[in-house]
Design an enzyme around this catalytic site. Structure first.
Site, PDB file in Angstrom:
ATOM      1  N   ASP A   1       0.849  -1.187   0.000  1.00 17.36           N
ATOM      2  CA  ASP A   1       0.000   0.000   0.000  1.00 17.36           C
ATOM      3  C   ASP A   1       0.892   1.247   0.000  1.00 17.36           C
ATOM      4  O   ASP A   1       1.805   1.357   0.824  1.00 17.36           O
ATOM      5  CB  ASP A   1      -0.864  -0.050   1.278  1.00 17.36           C
ATOM      6  CG  ASP A   1      -1.988   0.967   1.279  1.00 17.36           C
ATOM      7  OD1 ASP A   1      -2.383   1.416   0.187  1.00 17.36           O
ATOM      8  OD2 ASP A   1      -2.481   1.285   2.381  1.00 17.36           O
TER       9      ASP A   1
ATOM     10  N   ASP B   1       2.696   5.041  -5.580  1.00 13.93           N
ATOM     11  CA  ASP B   1       1.935   6.280  -5.426  1.00 13.93           C
ATOM     12  C   ASP B   1       2.817   7.451  -5.822  1.00 13.93           C
ATOM     13  O   ASP B   1       3.589   7.968  -5.025  1.00 13.93           O
ATOM     14  CB  ASP B   1       1.454   6.409  -3.984  1.00 13.93           C
ATOM     15  CG  ASP B   1       0.692   7.707  -3.743  1.00 13.93           C
ATOM     16  OD1 ASP B   1       0.531   8.495  -4.712  1.00 13.93           O
ATOM     17  OD2 ASP B   1       0.263   7.941  -2.612  1.00 13.93           O
TER      18      ASP B   1
ATOM     19  N   ALA C   1     -11.454   4.514   2.660  1.00 13.32           N
ATOM     20  CA  ALA C   1     -12.889   4.234   2.526  1.00 13.32           C
ATOM     21  C   ALA C   1     -13.485   3.608   3.778  1.00 13.32           C
ATOM     22  O   ALA C   1     -14.479   2.896   3.702  1.00 13.32           O
ATOM     23  CB  ALA C   1     -13.120   3.348   1.303  1.00 13.32           C
TER      24      ALA C   1
ATOM     25  N   HIS D   1      -9.269   4.554  -2.018  1.00 14.89           N
ATOM     26  CA  HIS D   1      -8.521   4.569  -0.754  1.00 14.89           C
ATOM     27  C   HIS D   1      -9.347   5.304   0.301  1.00 14.89           C
ATOM     28  O   HIS D   1     -10.320   5.967  -0.023  1.00 14.89           O
ATOM     29  CB  HIS D   1      -7.198   5.321  -0.950  1.00 14.89           C
ATOM     30  CG  HIS D   1      -6.148   4.489  -1.615  1.00 14.89           C
ATOM     31  ND1 HIS D   1      -4.951   4.202  -1.027  1.00 14.89           N
ATOM     32  CD2 HIS D   1      -6.138   3.875  -2.824  1.00 14.89           C
ATOM     33  CE1 HIS D   1      -4.233   3.446  -1.854  1.00 14.89           C
ATOM     34  NE2 HIS D   1      -4.934   3.244  -2.950  1.00 14.89           N
TER      35      HIS D   1
HETATM   36 ZN   LIG Z   1      -4.370   5.028   0.724  1.00 17.19          ZN
END
Ligand SMILES: [Zn+2]
Length: 311
Positions: free
Chosen positions: A82, A104, A215, A213
């Site tokens: 993640d 990311d 959530a 994301h």
């Molecule tokens: Zn995230």
């Protein structure tokens, strides 16, 4: 059953109008609670590890915990990094046996995000590992990721085709108003997500899995359990479950949940100590924490994500 990638899971989820739960893990009780719930309802799973969790628990321990869960449940489980923020971190997880990584690059410029993501995709795909990219920036705090409200930005649908084509990513995280952490919307305000952005993304990327994301729904039961047992959490509002159900019916195939797990665990431990101030055996207070996680995850899988019976 060995670790799997999310490819097959996402294909079925897209066609079936449901989503896969991606739950953050960092210790044995959390892994057990999540995977026992999934086993009971026969749901496929994504277990994900942030760089902070990997530092906390150690790569090998996490790998072995997840391998143990596969042996115990015989479920298809994907192990995902993640918020990988560098090529080196992604490479290390790919080399170490993860079947999926997120790179990311959303804090970089569009072009730099493409370049970094492409580099990770090239390395991952050669080794049978899938990659999630991100466009747009979520507000909130999650381990090393800290984005102020002012820096947050919704995904620009006009950019998604170019990003996906040039990077070759297998799934895409977008920003439509969810955020990291327990404080997603101010008390007294009405939670809103930009479903128009999601729809526009879906139009431009047919049959392509989208990721949400941040959530967690910030279940009031657990916030009350914390505050009713000596905790001091400010009022918090999460993402309403009906919005997640709606997203799952659309192109969203992966829904990330972390804060709800933290709240369930902390709430039940606080409650336990409040009721048993003289106890000191970790098994005694970690058992109800694990049971709370199991109950929470089961409810998510069946009533929110709709992925029960899909393993
Ligand atoms: Zn995230």
């Amino acid at each position: 059953m060995a670790l799997v990638t999310s490819t097959e899971m996402f294909k079925k989820a897209y066609e079936g109008g449901y989503a896969i739960g991606a739950f953050n893990v960092n210790n044995m009780e959390i892994v057990q609670g999540i995977t026992e719930a999934a086993k009971e309802v026969n749901a496929p799973l994504i277990l994900q590890v942030s760089s902070g969790a990997r530092k906390y628990a150690n790569h090998t321990y996490l790998m072995k915990l997840v391998e143990a869960a596969i042996i115990e449940t015989n479920l298809p489980i994907c192990l995902h990094l993640d918020h990988g923020d560098t090529f080196e971190l992604c490479k290390s997880c790919i080399d170490g046996g993860f079947t999926s990584v997120m790179i990311d690059g959303s804090h970089h410029s569009f072009q730099d995000n493409i370049e970094l993501t492409r580099k990770v995709v090239d390395y991952a795909h050669e080794r049978g590992v899938v990659v999630e990219g991100e466009l747009g920036r979520l507000a909130g705090i999650e381990d090393a990721v800290n984005v102020s409200d002012a820096d947050a930005a919704f995904t620009n649908p006009a950019e998604v085709e170019e990003f996906v084509t040039k990077t070759g990513v297998d799934s895409l995280a977008i920003a439509i108003g969810t955020s990291h952490g327990a404080y997603k919307f101010k008390p007294g305000t009405k939670p809103q997500l930009r479903f128009d952005v999601l729809e526009e993304v879906e139009k431009r990327l047919p049959n392509f899995p989208i990721v949400l994301h941040g959530a967690s729904s910030v279940i009031p039961e657990f916030v009350e359990m914390i505050n009713g047992n000596g905790g001091k959490m400010p009022d918090a509002i999460g993402i309403p479950e009906d919005m997640l159900r709606q997203a799952a019916k659309m192109a969203v195939c992966k829904i990330n949940i972390d804060s709800d797990l933290r709240l369930a665990m902390t709430g039940s431990i606080r409650k336990y100590f409040n009721e048993h101030p003289d106890h000191f055996d970790p098994r005694q207070y970690l058992s109800p924490a694990r049971t709370a996680i199991k109950g929470l995850v089961k409810n998510k899988l069946v009533n929110v994500l709709g992925c029960d019976g899909k393993a």
